[in-house]
Design a protein around this motif. Structure first.
Motif: not given
Length: 162
Positions: A107-136
């Motif tokens: 995502l960092s490689r693509m950050s200069n060519v993607i709009k903020f809103s799309k980058l934020r959506l991709l960040m939530k989908s692909f990065v933050e989701s990794q930390f959402a499963y089994c938070p205990l």
């Protein structure tokens, strides 16, 4: 010994202060489980049988499951979460950081060519989701790994907000 079933995954677990009693109970209950599988036209996949012993001991243990000898593992993955014989999640968290890190690098490689809103959506989908499963698992995390997680999140925020 108790059995826990989730979808096509069956886990037998037991607790006892005496090694011999524990092994005997697991072997007996695995025999009953195999009989149940066979009477219901199912087959146990012995290649997917694993044995994880949590506690203090000095020798490497095994358990007989049917006609197979299953040696103790140092860690196992149960429903997507890796746990070790000390009931810690260090390997799981390290693996998660590595997987999320690869996605963040992409995502960092693509950050200069993607709009903020799309980058934020991709960040939530692909990065933050990794930390959402089994938070205990974070509760038993060492300070060192906790710092690595925090640095990872800081890096993700820097990339997102440039």
């Amino acid at each position: 010994t108790e059995a826990i079933n989730y979808a096509d995954d069956t886990n037998l677990h037991a607790c006892d202060m005496n090694f011999t009693n524990l092994i005997r109970r697991l072997e007996h209950d695995s025999f009953i489980t195999i009989e149940w599988f066979e009477s219901n036209y199912m087959k146990l996949n012995r290649d997917k049988c694993h044995f994880l012993f949590a506690g203090h001991k000095h020798e490497h243990l095994w358990v007989n499951v049917g006609d197979s000898k299953i040696w103790e593992s140092s860690s196992e993955k149960i429903l997507g979460v890796r746990i070790d014989r000390n009931l810690k999640f260090e390997e799981h968290i390290k693996s998660l950081l590595q997987t999320a890190g690869c996605k963040l690098t992409t995502l960092s490689r693509m950050s200069n060519v993607i709009k903020f809103s799309k980058l934020r959506l991709l960040m939530k989908s692909f990065v933050e989701s990794q930390f959402a499963y089994c938070p205990l698992v974070w509760l038993s995390c060492s300070r060192t790994l906790n710092n690595k997680i925090n640095k990872f999140h800081e890096r993700a925020l820097r990339i997102l907000y440039r």
